[in-house]
Design a protein around this motif. Structure first.
Motif, PDB file in Angstrom:
ATOM      1  N   PHE A  65      77.294 -38.517 -68.058  1.00  0.00           N
ATOM      2  CA  PHE A  65      77.184 -39.605 -69.033  1.00  0.00           C
ATOM      3  C   PHE A  65      78.306 -40.620 -68.840  1.00  0.00           C
ATOM      4  CE2 PHE A  65      78.601 -41.631 -72.912  1.00  0.00           C
ATOM      5  CZ  PHE A  65      77.444 -42.287 -73.313  1.00  0.00           C
ATOM      6  N   TRP A  87      68.686 -38.778 -66.432  1.00  0.00           N
ATOM      7  CA  TRP A  87      69.738 -39.691 -65.944  1.00  0.00           C
ATOM      8  C   TRP A  87      69.168 -40.908 -65.238  1.00  0.00           C
ATOM      9  CZ3 TRP A  87      73.648 -38.956 -68.648  1.00  0.00           C
ATOM     10  CH2 TRP A  87      74.033 -37.667 -69.032  1.00  0.00           C
ATOM     11  N   ALA A 114      69.876 -44.080 -67.172  1.00  0.00           N
ATOM     12  CA  ALA A 114      71.251 -44.556 -67.371  1.00  0.00           C
ATOM     13  C   ALA A 114      71.455 -45.892 -66.653  1.00  0.00           C
ATOM     14  CB  ALA A 114      72.239 -43.523 -66.849  1.00  0.00           C
TER      15      ALA A 114
END
Length: 217
Positions: free
Chosen positions: A162, A197, A200
């Protein structure tokens, strides 16, 4: 960390109405990660600001706006908790996902964050810090304690991807400070839920902007 969280919230707001139906579930898993880390960060702020020094005083007690900060954090935690529950419901029933509802919740959280950060800057004023923690060593100890608490609440296999995927490397080459050994672990962490992900803003492995998002919008 706050910059990374704000980037994550902005990213969610931007993607919310644009994600294709067949990518809805991994997007919601990504949304869950962002909101879970936001919630933990807010709890960490609460602990940091209420931690007492050797004189039994907290940073909040040393300021003149203790009530304002407590109200800010309580409202933020409540709004974030409500959104986390909504995301869990959408994950259980993906067809019920309401992008407008997600965006409205994020708008409300953004307004609370803006007010809260303004007040926190007043609490973390230099004079207030000196009154609470006269030495740099004590301040560093507080920050270290707070980081240890955060890493005890969430697995590093989620936290590290993250942080890396929500930091623009062009803004700073020194943050986040991740050892070469730590970076070697990132591909394995990402593989645990690569579809999550994918949403992201930056690739957690390469640091490159996520231009591939066009394929799921």
């Amino acid at each position: 960390m706050k910059n990374a969280l704000i980037r994550g919230l902005n990213n969610l707001h931007n993607l919310a109405p644009r994600v294709l139906d067949n990518h809805r579930v991994p997007f919601l898993r990504y949304a869950s990660v962002v909101c879970d880390i936001l919630y933990l960060h807010l709890k960490g702020d609460q602990l940091f600001l209420s931690r007492t020094n050797s004189q039994g005083k907290s940073l909040l007690a040393c300021s003149t706006i203790e009530a304002n900060i407590n109200q800010d954090l309580s409202q933020l935690l409540a709004a974030t908790s409500k959104l986390r529950n909504n995301i869990k419901s959408w994950l259980n029933a993906p067809d019920s996902y309401a992008p407008v509802h997600l965006q409205r919740s994020l708008d409300a959280i953004a307004a609370l964050i803006l007010a809260g950060m303004t007040n926190q800057r007043l609490v973390l004023d230099k004079d207030n810090l000196i009154q609470y923690c006269p030495t740099e060593a004590e301040i560093r100890e507080m920050i270290h304690e707070n980081l240890l608490w955060l890493t005890s609440e969430i697995t590093i296999s989620i936290l590290l991807p993250f942080v890396l995927s929500h930091h623009d490397p062009s803004t700073s080459a020194y943050w986040p400070a991740v050892s070469p050994q730590g970076r070697q672990l990132v591909p394995g962490f990402v593989d645990q839920d690569s579809a999550c992900w994918y949403f992201a803003p930056f690739d957690p492995i390469t640091g490159q902007p996520a231009d591939h998002l066009l394929s799921v919008l």
